[in-house]
Design a protein around this motif. Structure first.
Motif, mmCIF file in Angstrom:
data_model
loop_
_atom_site.group_PDB
_atom_site.id
_atom_site.type_symbol
_atom_site.label_atom_id
_atom_site.label_comp_id
_atom_site.label_asym_id
_atom_site.label_seq_id
_atom_site.Cartn_x
_atom_site.Cartn_y
_atom_site.Cartn_z
ATOM 1 N N GLN A 160 0.823 -1.201 0.000
ATOM 2 C CA GLN A 160 0.000 0.000 0.000
ATOM 3 C C GLN A 160 0.862 1.259 0.000
ATOM 4 O OE1 GLN A 160 -3.000 0.534 -0.656
ATOM 5 N NE2 GLN A 160 -2.960 2.717 -0.197
ATOM 6 N N ARG A 161 2.016 1.219 0.670
ATOM 7 C CA ARG A 161 2.908 2.381 0.627
ATOM 8 C C ARG A 161 3.399 2.622 -0.802
ATOM 9 N NH1 ARG A 161 4.737 0.236 5.641
ATOM 10 N NH2 ARG A 161 6.440 -0.871 4.571
ATOM 11 N N MET A 162 3.748 1.555 -1.495
ATOM 12 C CA MET A 162 4.196 1.712 -2.869
ATOM 13 C C MET A 162 3.059 2.191 -3.770
ATOM 14 S SD MET A 162 6.712 -1.577 -3.340
ATOM 15 C CE MET A 162 7.506 -0.808 -4.728
ATOM 16 N N TRP A 163 1.859 1.653 -3.565
ATOM 17 C CA TRP A 163 0.717 2.077 -4.366
ATOM 18 C C TRP A 163 0.361 3.538 -4.094
ATOM 19 C CZ3 TRP A 163 -1.511 1.134 -8.630
ATOM 20 C CH2 TRP A 163 -2.849 1.456 -8.887
ATOM 21 N N ALA A 164 0.454 3.955 -2.844
ATOM 22 C CA ALA A 164 0.204 5.356 -2.512
ATOM 23 C C ALA A 164 1.233 6.263 -3.180
ATOM 24 C CB ALA A 164 0.222 5.544 -0.997
#
Length: 976
Positions: A915-919
């Motif tokens: 999710q950090r990468m997607w954000a």
């Protein structure tokens, strides 16, 4: 429906069968209601099984897999508990709905077509059963065999004797050597098939012939054919067209479809569903056979009443009496699978039909099991109709058990035997419900067993409570009722427990069912669900924790549709009965009930004074009300002087004023019910509930008076409202259930004390001849003077009117304010355990397959368009060409903006790192959209450099995201 006679001496004269001393028709048999349960179960199961089978056979496997992947992509872990899964499904509801709708496949037309075809097949089978029975044995009309015309006048005489509206068509099976007969056909065209052996011996064994024919005519008189063969037709069609395909589909899903990981992940749910299908077969088959066996005994009794001989049952009964021990046990087990009761039972029932009034465990257990299976197949009923579903299920369960209990109480009174208490009926019904919950997928869902199956004891306790109440109420009305038939009072006596149990079912399905996973509610969430200010988690103390627990108990849903008001009827109806009885002298004048006109005199243990009177119960309720008022005064006085602090005091104070009186009233009603039940012998539960109900009314009134008197003492924001602040549903609905359970405790304590008194060692003083200690005796109503009797009746009527009026006011105000139920998602614990490595891999694969990779590719396509426009702008040599490129740049900026917005509405990645990468991907693309628009509107070296930097950052973030997904096994890595 055959009567198979045994061989005896030909031509021997046989006396008519002995007439039963009790009329088995005095109350409804209840077999029709049980047939209705089976028909409803088959219909509901068909409406649930057919869509699943159709989807499995016709749906695109790719879309079906994608639809299933949506839940995994949303971060839902199928291996966790039901409550955790419910919370996980509420994290991203919009994205989940959009994903599911995208891959949904609508087969409504096909399902309706298959359902219509199944129903048509059932009607056709029902229509063709008589034809099949006729042609299978090559029967011939009676006139072909009865060439001398000797049987026709006899048959006409028997038909006239039975008073049938339609004369059946008699046919003969000449190839059959047995001496039986069978009734079949359609209600408007009944047929009776006579075996060739019966016709051959009609002259020499006339008594046997009359008995066999009268038995079959009794089936027609009792209208057994229509509903029996309707159930048979629907069952056969259901078995072939619905159940077998559904079982084949379930086997394919359980063992063959998809990958081994997916099959293992959903194996508990699919296995439970298959087991539930097997239980459905068992419940329907055994229940149908048991009902048919009962109807055989009814036909025997009707034939005996018309003067039939007991000869067809004599020989078989004599043989069966010798079968005892282990052989007898196996014989009884084998009898469960027969359509006819044993000859011994049929012969014994002619003189004493106790089998038709007996409370046997297996039918009750099967009824509870069938009702629970029905609940599962009615799972698609919307929440708005939850009350209707609760009424249907409660009506079938309590109706079946209640009718059986009323009949058992009636038989006990007629035979002068101990009256059954009713708790065993509730226990067996509840055991059937528990078996259905534990073996089916309702309670466990995708677990092999629920984490806390003890929560199911709530349903058992509710059934034990309402069935005990039903038994005591039935005894009272059957002793005092003087009408033509006890049917009306039985209907009223069953409507109340049906409504009461329906309210518990509504609460269970709406809120309580999650308790099978443990206690999932957070105290902070529960308190916040009251929508009151000033209740942050630091304010939670022991009192608030008690309030939170009380807030999710049965009887605490305040909408009228939750049926909470039905609990009031558990004490209003008995009090109303006492008022009527006290006005008519209690039915003790020796008048014989009109509904017993067909029962021989001198055999009936009815009549007599009430086991308790309204005066004693009013006094007990008044005493409880005084204690309750004192407790309320103390509690509200403490609240008035409580130092809750200036900041955030309004919320806690309002909550305390809502729930403080509720806790006090519930405690007072429990104490009153326990004491009254301990001191009362007959009707201890209804007596305890009546006294507790009066205590609750007085407590609500006292709360109203105290808070109105202190209206100006507290903060101005704290105000009184009859249905909202003191929460009448909580005080009366929950208080009634608490009082009922407390009455059981009080009853146990009273019985234990009496046992101690009987077992206590005799003291020397008593051996010396001193006056013996007073012996505990059932509570009896003392005679009152006429003026006091009128005063007691007026007070009792006032209590009934107040109870009904306050309940109606609470329902009306609650509904007019649009009071909604508290959100379950707010109250549940939102923490969730980390998924296993296998589940995590599946979740990431589903995230990429259900739309994640597609959105990444959309971003990449927009990037390529932007890059092409950016490069073309740098190469343009004319102003017109540059302006054209800038227009194209604006278009690519819009496309990139749409791609970024669509990516933002998609699921979060089911892991923190992902999710950090997607954000980061989303943030950098939003930045790239901004620099793109700046470059398109204000082209310069500065904006071009910023746009180029943003583009490179966005491309790098996408590449990193793809690399991470490949590393997690969510997508295939790019080939070098």
């Amino acid at each position: 429906m055959n009567v198979v006679a045994t061989d005896t001496a030909p031509g021997a004269a046989q006396p008519p069968a002995a007439s039963a001393p009790y009329d088995e028709r005095v109350l409804a048999a209840g077999t029709t209601l049980r047939f209705v349960l089976l028909l409803a179960l088959l219909a509901a199961a068909g409406s649930s099984m057919i869509p699943r089978t159709v989807r499995h056979l016709l749906a695109s496997s790719e879309k079906a897999d994608m639809a299933a992947a949506c839940s995994l992509a949303a971060g839902i872990d199928p291996s966790v508990s039901m409550n955790t899964s419910f919370v996980q499904s509420g994290h991203q509801p919009a994205a989940l709905a959009e994903c599911t709708a995208r891959f949904a496949q609508d087969f409504t037309g096909v399902v309706l077509g298959v359902g219509t075809l199944t129903l048509a097949a059932a009607l056709a089978v029902h229509w063709l059963i008589p034809v099949w029975r006729t042609r299978r044995t090559k029967v011939v009309p009676l006139d072909v065999i009865d060439v001398h015309g000797g049987l026709r006048p006899l048959l006409d005489e028997l038909v006239t004797l039975t008073g049938l509206d339609r004369t059946p068509r008699f046919v003969v099976d000449p190839a059959s050597r047995t001496t039986g007969a069978i009734a079949f056909g359609r209600p408007r065209r009944p047929v009776i098939r006579l075996d060739g052996g019966l016709v051959a011996t009609a002259d020499t064994e006339r008594a046997r012939f009359r008995a066999v024919v009268l038995h079959e005519l009794a089936h027609l008189h009792n209208k057994d054919i229509g509903i029996t063969y309707a159930t048979v037709a629907l069952w056969r069609v259901f078995l072939v067209l619905v159940l077998l395909p559904w079982a084949a589909v379930g086997t394919d899903i359980l063992f063959f479809r998809g990958t081994a990981d997916i099959r293992g992940l959903f194996a508990p749910f699919n296995a439970h569903a298959q087991v539930l299908g097997g239980l459905l077969v068992l419940a329907v088959y055994l229940s149908r056979l048991e009902i048919v066996r009962h109807r055989e005994i009814y036909a025997d009794l009707m034939a005996a009443r018309w003067g039939a001989s007991a000869e067809p049952w004599e020989g078989g009964a004599a043989r069966q009496r010798s079968e005892r021990g282990l052989r007898g046990l196996f014989g009884r087990f084998a009898g469960l699978w027969h359509t006819h009761p044993s000859p011994a039972l049929r012969r014994a029932s002619l003189t004493d039909p106790k089998a038709l009034f007996a409370l046997t465990a297996l039918p009750l257990l099967l009824a509870g099991l069938a009702a629970d299976i029905l609940v599962w197949h009615l799972g698609a009923v919307p929440d708005e109709l939850l009350w209707l579903k609760a009424l249907l299920v409660a009506g079938l369960v309590v109706g079946i058990g209640g009718v059986a209990l009323w009949r058992a109480v009636l038989y006990a009174l007629l035979a002068g035997r101990p009256v059954p208490s009713g708790w065993s009926v509730g226990l067996w019904l509840g055991l059937g419900v528990v078996v259905g919950e534990l073996t089916g997928p309702r309670a466990a869902m995708n677990q092999w067993l629920p984490a806390h199956p003890e929560a199911l004891l709530i349903l058992v306790a509710a059934l034990v409570l309402v069935m005990t109440w039903t038994g005591q109420n039935a005894e009272w009305w059957l002793r005092t009722w003087r009408g033509r038939s006890p049917g009306p009072v039985m209907l009223a006596g069953l409507a109340v427990p049906v409504l009461a149990y329906a309210s518990v079912l509504h609460w269970w399905w709406f809120l309580g069912e999650v308790l099978t996973d443990g206690w999932p509610f957070t105290t902070a969430g529960l308190l916040a669900s009251y929508n009151l200010p000033g209740l942050p988690p630091p304010d939670i103390g022991p009192l608030w924790q008690v309030v939170a627990v009380v807030g999710v108990l049965p009887g605490t849903l305040s909408r009228a549709g939750s049926l909470w008001w039905a609990q009031v009827l558990l004490w209003v109806l008995p009090l109303l009965a006492l008022i009527v009885a006290s006005g008519s002298g209690g039915g003790s004048g020796g008048e014989r009930p009109r509904w017993l006109t067909r029962t021989p005199p001198g055999r009936v243990a009815t009549g007599g004074a009430a086991p308790y009177g309204p005066g004693r119960l009013l006094a007990a309720g008044l005493a409880g009300g005084v204690v309750c008022s004192a407790g309320l005064a103390v509690v509200l006085a403490r609240l008035r002087t409580a130092d809750l602090g200036a900041v955030g005091a309004t919320g806690p104070l309002r909550l305390a004023q809502i729930m403080g009186p509720v806790l006090v009233i519930c405690a007072a009603t429990a104490l009153t019910a326990a004491v009254v039940a301990a001191l009362t012998d007959s009707g201890w539960l209804t007596a305890g509930l009546v006294s507790a109900g009066i205590t609750a009314l007085l407590g609500v009134g006292a709360t109203y008076a105290i808070m109105r008197a202190d209206a100006g003492a507290g903060p101005g924001t704290v105000s009184w409202s009859l249905s909202r602040d003191v929460h009448l549903p909580y005080a009366v609905g929950l208080g009634t259930l608490v009082a009922g359970l407390a009455a059981f405790v009080g009853r146990g304590a009273g019985l234990f004390w009496r046992w101690l008194v009987r077992r206590w060692p005799v003291t020397g003083r008593r051996r010396a001849g001193s006056r013996p200690a007073a012996r505990l005796a059932p509570v009896e109503e003392r005679s009152l003077r006429p003026l006091w009797r009128r005063a007691v009746r007026v007070a009792a009527i006032g209590a009934v009117v107040a109870g009904v009026g306050a309940t109606a006011l609470g329902v009306d105000v609650s509904e007019s304010r649009g009071q909604s139920s508290r959100p379950a998602a707010l109250m549940l614990d939102r923490s969730a355990p980390a998924p296993s490595a296998a589940v995590s891999r599946l979740q990431h694969q589903a995230w990429a397959a259900a739309g994640g990779l597609e959105r990444i590719q959309a971003l990449q396509a927009a990037e390529r368009g932007y890059s092409a426009a950016f490069t073309a702008g740098g190469r343009s040599t004319t102003d017109a060409g540059f302006l054209e490129v800038m227009d194209r740049m604006k278009t690519t900026c819009g496309e990139m903006d749409r791609a970024a917005r669509q990516a933002k509405t998609y699921f979060s990645v089911p892991s923190a790192a992902g999710q950090r990468m997607w954000a980061r991907v989303l943030a950098r693309h939003r930045a790239m959209v901004g620099t793109c628009r700046s470059l398109a509107t204000r082209p310069s070296a500065t904006t071009a450099e910023a746009a180029g930097t943003a583009r490179r950052n966005a491309v790098d973030s996408v590449d990193a995201m793809l690399y991470w997904l490949a590393e997690k096994g969510a997508i295939r890595p790019k080939s070098p």
